[in-house]
Design a protein around this motif. Structure first.
Motif, short mmCIF file in Angstrom:
data_model
loop_
_atom_site.label_atom_id
_atom_site.label_comp_id
_atom_site.label_asym_id
_atom_site.label_seq_id
_atom_site.Cartn_x
_atom_site.Cartn_y
_atom_site.Cartn_z
N UNK A 174 22.37 39.50 -26.94
CA UNK A 174 22.89 38.84 -28.16
C UNK A 174 23.74 37.73 -27.73
N UNK A 175 24.03 37.66 -26.40
CA UNK A 175 25.00 36.43 -25.98
C UNK A 175 23.99 35.16 -25.90
N UNK A 176 22.74 35.66 -25.55
CA UNK A 176 21.63 34.30 -25.40
C UNK A 176 21.72 33.60 -26.78
N UNK A 177 21.81 34.36 -27.80
CA UNK A 177 21.68 33.79 -29.12
C UNK A 177 22.91 32.66 -29.33
N UNK A 178 23.93 33.08 -28.84
CA UNK A 178 25.04 32.12 -28.75
C UNK A 178 24.90 31.00 -27.79
N UNK A 179 24.28 31.03 -26.84
CA UNK A 179 24.01 30.13 -26.04
C UNK A 179 23.08 29.09 -26.48
N UNK A 180 21.93 29.55 -27.03
CA UNK A 180 20.87 28.87 -27.91
C UNK A 180 21.26 28.06 -29.13
N UNK A 181 22.29 28.68 -29.72
CA UNK A 181 22.82 28.16 -31.09
C UNK A 181 23.84 26.88 -30.64
N UNK A 182 24.44 27.28 -29.43
CA UNK A 182 25.28 26.07 -29.14
C UNK A 182 24.63 24.99 -28.49
#
Length: 60
Positions: A1-9
């Motif tokens: 799930x933390x990968x999603x935050x990085x990709x969205x950022x």
């Protein structure tokens, strides 16, 4: 799930960069049309003839 935050950022950052570059290029005149105004007078009569023909056809 933390990968999603990085990709969205990262995607938001890239989108902001593209928006800044687009605004900068518009302000510098990158998308101005320098060719069409110089030849518009050559085709102006054809446009007027077509509009008169269309008006005559619509009134009949």
């Amino acid at each position: 799930m933390s990968v999603m935050y990085v990709l969205i950022s990262i995607s938001i950052f890239v989108a902001i960069i593209f928006l800044i570059l687009f605004v900068k290029s518009v302000k510098n005149g990158q998308f101005d049309d320098g060719y069409t105004p110089s030849i518009r007078m050559l085709f102006e009569d054809e446009v007027k003839k077509q509009s008169k023909t269309n008006k005559n056809n619509n009134s009949n």
